[in-house]
Design an enzyme around this catalytic site. Structure first.
Site, mmCIF file in Angstrom:
data_model
loop_
_atom_site.group_PDB
_atom_site.id
_atom_site.type_symbol
_atom_site.label_atom_id
_atom_site.label_comp_id
_atom_site.label_asym_id
_atom_site.label_seq_id
_atom_site.Cartn_x
_atom_site.Cartn_y
_atom_site.Cartn_z
ATOM 1 N N THR A 159 0.828 -1.213 0.000
ATOM 2 C CA THR A 159 0.000 0.000 0.000
ATOM 3 C C THR A 159 0.856 1.256 0.000
ATOM 4 O O THR A 159 0.458 2.283 -0.534
ATOM 5 C CB THR A 159 -0.932 -0.020 1.241
ATOM 6 O OG1 THR A 159 -1.813 -1.124 1.090
ATOM 7 C CG2 THR A 159 -1.732 1.246 1.384
ATOM 8 N N ASP A 168 0.270 -6.576 5.016
ATOM 9 C CA ASP A 168 -0.442 -7.836 5.276
ATOM 10 C C ASP A 168 0.471 -8.970 5.744
ATOM 11 O O ASP A 168 0.096 -9.734 6.628
ATOM 12 C CB ASP A 168 -1.219 -8.280 4.026
ATOM 13 C CG ASP A 168 -2.462 -7.422 3.804
ATOM 14 O OD1 ASP A 168 -2.900 -6.742 4.748
ATOM 15 O OD2 ASP A 168 -2.991 -7.439 2.677
HETATM 16 N N1 ASP Z 1 -2.627 -5.564 0.804
HETATM 17 C C1 ASP Z 1 -1.590 -4.593 1.116
HETATM 18 C C2 ASP Z 1 -0.260 -5.314 1.140
HETATM 19 O O1 ASP Z 1 0.002 -6.005 2.080
HETATM 20 C C3 ASP Z 1 -1.899 -3.979 2.422
HETATM 21 C C4 ASP Z 1 -0.937 -2.935 2.876
HETATM 22 O O2 ASP Z 1 0.174 -2.789 2.406
HETATM 23 O O3 ASP Z 1 -1.318 -2.205 3.820
HETATM 24 O O4 ASP Z 1 0.506 -5.198 0.227
#
Ligand code: ASP
Length: 330
Positions: free
Chosen positions: A15, A99
């Site tokens: 993210t 994650d």
């Molecule tokens: N789905 C994303 C990831 O883990 C969530 C994040 O980075 O906050 O890449």
């Protein structure tokens, strides 16, 4: 003349590198869109944080960390080991999705046991958000990386510094999404200054082979040959069907997250007893978010306070042969 020291930043996506169509969108965004150079380009006061050191940037991967895979772990471990071994490299920072951040942190700590600071950071909001947290987290991670070297793998998020062993993602949305449970953070970054906790424990040695041979094993084992280790949960009305299916499909290790103090539903326990008879390695952890198992009547080793997903990594490294001694340690 003494060479200018370097801080290396490795990008892997997440993210922190995500984008959305609207600045107000904190949820409907796409992870892993911006390169590591773009993440660093927006940081104000970067020269001050670097204090005379030069910056090296490298894009190792570009993925949503929910999809973390063996190939990416191998590439990342290799690049971290490469840069950490250079005498003119002060430290390494990795940008990563939240994650599976704690799993990558534990994997790198276990495999590399870094003698310098290896700092992972992340964001809960995409880079396009009005209140994006990525730039501050990256600045804070650079501050930790620029501090006096502190052997180990650290996670920096929302002003807190966590150890790879303790850190867990505990919230799906809030900016301060990580916790170190009972142990608490090992330090804080406040207005660019790093304050390590006086009681922060140094990472304990992992009883693995020396880092170089552990890394060689991890890199040389093709992903299809990595031991298959799965995580199971005990819960009300649990059965042994999942265990039986996994054993039949050739699983080599099972980490079971028990209720409370590692207790298991009797049906699940019976399935696991049978799995052990078939040669499967079983480890016992707890599904409680904090604390660790305090004595158990069950015959399987507990995991010394590791969360189930980190115990999975330790068991797979054991099964791969990365451990010097027996398989009994979490
Ligand atoms: N789905 C994303 C990831 O883990 C969530 C994040 O980075 O906050 O890449």
């Amino acid at each position: 003349m003494k060479e200018v020291e370097k801080i290396v930043v490795l990008g892997t996506g997440g993210t922190i590198a995500g984008t959305a169509a609207q600045a107000s969108d904190h949820v409907g965004y796409t992870s892993a869109q911006l390169g590591v150079e773009q993440l660093l380009a927006v940081l104000p006061g970067l020269p001050r944080v670097l204090s005379g050191r030069s910056l090296v940037m490298e894009q190792v991967a570009q993925l949503d960390s929910k999809d973390m895979d063996v190939a990416t772990w191998q590439a990342l471990a290799e690049r971290c080991a490469h840069w950490l071994s250079q005498p003119d490299v002060h430290s390494v920072v990795v940008t990563h999705g939240t994650d599976t951040l704690e799993e990558t942190a534990w994997f790198l700590q276990a495999v590399l046991q870094p003698a310098k600071s290896l700092v992972l950071t992340c964001a809960m909001r995409p880079a396009t958000a009005l209140g994006a947290d990525g730039p501050q987290n990256l600045m804070d991670a650079l501050a930790v990386a620029g501090d006096a070297p502190r052997a180990g793998t650290w996670v920096v998020c929302a002003g807190n510094i966590h150890s790879a062993r303790q850190v867990q993602k505990v919230h799906p949305y809030r900016l301060d999404a990580f916790s170190s449970g009972d142990a608490g953070p090992v330090g804080w970054v406040e207005d660019g200054r790093v304050r390590w906790s006086a009681w922060a424990e140094a990472p304990r040695p992992e009883a693995l082979r020396p880092a170089a041979s552990c890394l060689a094993l991890v890199l040389q084992t093709p992903s299809a040959q990595w031991p298959r280790v799965e995580v199971l949960l005990s819960h009300a009305c649990a059965s042994r069907q999942m265990v039986d299916a996994l054993v039949q499909s050739g699983v080599q290790g099972l980490v079971v997250a028990g209720t409370g103090n590692g207790s298991l539903h009797s049906a699940l326990e019976a399935g696991l007893q049978e799995a052990v008879r078939q040669g499967v390695q079983v480890r016992l952890s707890t599904r409680c978010m904090t604390g660790q198992i305090v004595g158990t009547a069950l015959p399987w080793p507990d995991v010394e306070g590791l969360s189930p997903v980190k115990a999975r990594i330790s068991l797979l490294l054991s099964l791969m042969g990365a451990r010097d001694g027996g398989l009994n340690q979490g």
